[in-house]
Design a protein around this motif. Structure first.
Motif, PDB file in Angstrom:
ATOM      1  N   ASN A 161       0.824  -1.213   0.000  1.00 40.25           N
ATOM      2  CA  ASN A 161       0.000   0.000   0.000  1.00 40.25           C
ATOM      3  C   ASN A 161       0.850   1.252   0.000  1.00 40.25           C
ATOM      4  O   ASN A 161       0.530   2.249  -0.667  1.00 40.25           O
ATOM      5  N   LEU A 162       1.990   1.240   0.723  1.00 44.29           N
ATOM      6  CA  LEU A 162       2.895   2.391   0.722  1.00 44.29           C
ATOM      7  C   LEU A 162       3.591   2.538  -0.628  1.00 44.29           C
ATOM      8  O   LEU A 162       3.837   3.662  -1.085  1.00 44.29           O
ATOM      9  N   THR A 163       3.916   1.413  -1.251  1.00 45.76           N
ATOM     10  CA  THR A 163       4.539   1.466  -2.571  1.00 45.76           C
ATOM     11  C   THR A 163       3.603   2.122  -3.570  1.00 45.76           C
ATOM     12  O   THR A 163       4.017   2.992  -4.356  1.00 45.76           O
ATOM     13  N   ARG A 164       2.324   1.741  -3.559  1.00 48.02           N
ATOM     14  CA  ARG A 164       1.357   2.354  -4.466  1.00 48.02           C
ATOM     15  C   ARG A 164       1.212   3.849  -4.178  1.00 48.02           C
ATOM     16  O   ARG A 164       1.131   4.665  -5.104  1.00 48.02           O
ATOM     17  N   GLU A 165       1.197   4.205  -2.917  1.00 49.14           N
ATOM     18  CA  GLU A 165       1.079   5.611  -2.534  1.00 49.14           C
ATOM     19  C   GLU A 165       2.283   6.408  -3.038  1.00 49.14           C
ATOM     20  O   GLU A 165       2.150   7.520  -3.567  1.00 49.14           O
ATOM     21  N   LEU A 166       3.464   5.812  -2.893  1.00 51.72           N
ATOM     22  CA  LEU A 166       4.685   6.494  -3.316  1.00 51.72           C
ATOM     23  C   LEU A 166       4.713   6.719  -4.817  1.00 51.72           C
ATOM     24  O   LEU A 166       5.011   7.828  -5.294  1.00 51.72           O
ATOM     25  N   PHE A 167       4.368   5.702  -5.593  1.00 51.48           N
ATOM     26  CA  PHE A 167       4.390   5.856  -7.044  1.00 51.48           C
ATOM     27  C   PHE A 167       3.280   6.783  -7.530  1.00 51.48           C
ATOM     28  O   PHE A 167       3.435   7.448  -8.558  1.00 51.48           O
ATOM     29  N   LYS A 168       2.188   6.861  -6.803  1.00 54.62           N
ATOM     30  CA  LYS A 168       1.149   7.832  -7.136  1.00 54.62           C
ATOM     31  C   LYS A 168       1.690   9.259  -7.009  1.00 54.62           C
ATOM     32  O   LYS A 168       1.429  10.122  -7.868  1.00 54.62           O
ATOM     33  N   VAL A 169       2.481   9.501  -5.965  1.00 56.87           N
ATOM     34  CA  VAL A 169       3.084  10.828  -5.777  1.00 56.87           C
ATOM     35  C   VAL A 169       4.090  11.114  -6.890  1.00 56.87           C
ATOM     36  O   VAL A 169       4.116  12.215  -7.458  1.00 56.87           O
ATOM     37  N   LEU A 170       4.918  10.132  -7.225  1.00 56.03           N
ATOM     38  CA  LEU A 170       5.909  10.337  -8.283  1.00 56.03           C
ATOM     39  C   LEU A 170       5.227  10.638  -9.621  1.00 56.03           C
ATOM     40  O   LEU A 170       5.683  11.496 -10.384  1.00 56.03           O
ATOM     41  N   ARG A 171       4.136   9.945  -9.902  1.00 60.39           N
ATOM     42  CA  ARG A 171       3.391  10.216 -11.130  1.00 60.39           C
ATOM     43  C   ARG A 171       2.835  11.637 -11.126  1.00 60.39           C
ATOM     44  O   ARG A 171       2.867  12.343 -12.141  1.00 60.39           O
ATOM     45  N   GLU A 182       4.722   0.184 -15.635  1.00 55.77           N
ATOM     46  CA  GLU A 182       3.443   0.881 -15.809  1.00 55.77           C
ATOM     47  C   GLU A 182       3.626   2.394 -15.722  1.00 55.77           C
ATOM     48  O   GLU A 182       2.836   3.152 -16.282  1.00 55.77           O
ATOM     49  N   PHE A 183       4.664   2.822 -15.034  1.00 53.65           N
ATOM     50  CA  PHE A 183       4.923   4.226 -14.742  1.00 53.65           C
ATOM     51  C   PHE A 183       5.879   4.866 -15.745  1.00 53.65           C
ATOM     52  O   PHE A 183       5.791   6.051 -16.054  1.00 53.65           O
ATOM     53  N   ALA A 184       6.805   4.054 -16.288  1.00 50.82           N
ATOM     54  CA  ALA A 184       7.891   4.578 -17.114  1.00 50.82           C
ATOM     55  C   ALA A 184       7.480   4.763 -18.571  1.00 50.82           C
ATOM     56  O   ALA A 184       6.530   4.160 -19.067  1.00 50.82           O
ATOM     57  N   ASP A 185       8.255   5.605 -19.260  1.00 54.17           N
ATOM     58  CA  ASP A 185       8.104   5.778 -20.704  1.00 54.17           C
ATOM     59  C   ASP A 185       9.011   4.811 -21.460  1.00 54.17           C
ATOM     60  O   ASP A 185       8.653   4.320 -22.529  1.00 54.17           O
TER      61      ASP A 185
END
Length: 234
Positions: free
Chosen positions: A167-177, A199-202
């Motif tokens: 859950n913290l990992t998802r929260e962190l990547f949401k902030v980075l996005r 899923e996040f990278a180009d």
């Protein structure tokens, strides 16, 4: 897309031990690029070479400036923030004091504490708490928030999800996005969770024993059969 970071034919290592062999990659303005590979493949060494912690051979340019082997301080002044593996917060200092330190080389204006606390509300709740008393996930949030205080053009992120609950990992990547979309911050991300980062990278590069063995868009790398079997689990 213009290249913010250019790495050309870089070799680097520790003392007599060479780790990287002829590494070349680019990160464009506002682009997110993932570095994938097994432990010991050279991912962390690549980030260290870029941030000035090592003296590589080859050429590294940031925003057109040749920074090969230059001091870390000069690279920071070009707008590069490095979040190393292991968080590296200043344990005796409070959350707020850590954030203020992160803004020492800020290019425009003073520290924007409220922006950090908006992105990471837990840090706002603990702004007067010593960093060493935070949970592991909160310390990782603080390390990234401190890097963002620089208003970086480029972030180098080494295993941001290491040791974090899902859950913290998802929260962190949401902030980075959100940071990428709102501020156009470019990112070079070393990450073991290949499914998540792709899923996040180009774009992405896969390293094996110090060499890049696969490069492409995130979708192309995800679709590669050897990549799927080795890192994606299907």
């Amino acid at each position: 897309m213009s290249a913010l970071l250019e790495v050309e034919g870089v070799h680097a290592g520790y003392g007599p031990v060479n780790v990287l062999e002829d590494i070349s990659l680019e990160v464009g303005e506002g682009q997110t690029v993932a570095l994938l590979g097994a432990n010991g493949a050279g991912k962390t060494t690549t980030l260290r070479a870029i941030s000035g912690m090592l003296k590589p051979r080859g050429r590294i340019r940031i925003a057109g400036h040749d920074v090969t082997g230059r001091a870390t301080e000069r690279i920071v002044k070009l707008g590069v923030a490095h979040v190393p593996e292991g968080r590296g917060t200043f344990a005796p200092l409070t959350v707020e004091e850590n954030l203020r330190l992160g803004a020492y080389a800020r290019r425009n204006g003073g520290p924007d504490l409220e922006r950090a606390f908006t992105l990471f509300p837990r840090l706002g709740e603990r702004r007067h708490q010593r960093a060493g008393t935070l949970s592991g996930g909160e310390q990782q949030m603080l390390a990234i928030a401190r890097a963002l205080m620089l208003q970086p053009r480029l972030m180098l992120l080494d295993e941001p999800s290491l040791g974090l609950a899902p859950n913290l990992t998802r929260e962190l990547f949401k902030v980075l996005r959100q940071v990428k979309e709102d501020e156009g911050t470019a990112m070079l991300v070393v990450e073991q969770n290949a499914n998540l980062v792709l899923e996040f990278a180009d774009a992405a590069h896969v390293l094996e024993t110090g060499r890049i063995v696969l490069s492409g868009t995130a979708d192309e790398v995800s679709a590669d059969e050897s990549m799927r079997k080795a890192y994606l689990g299907y």
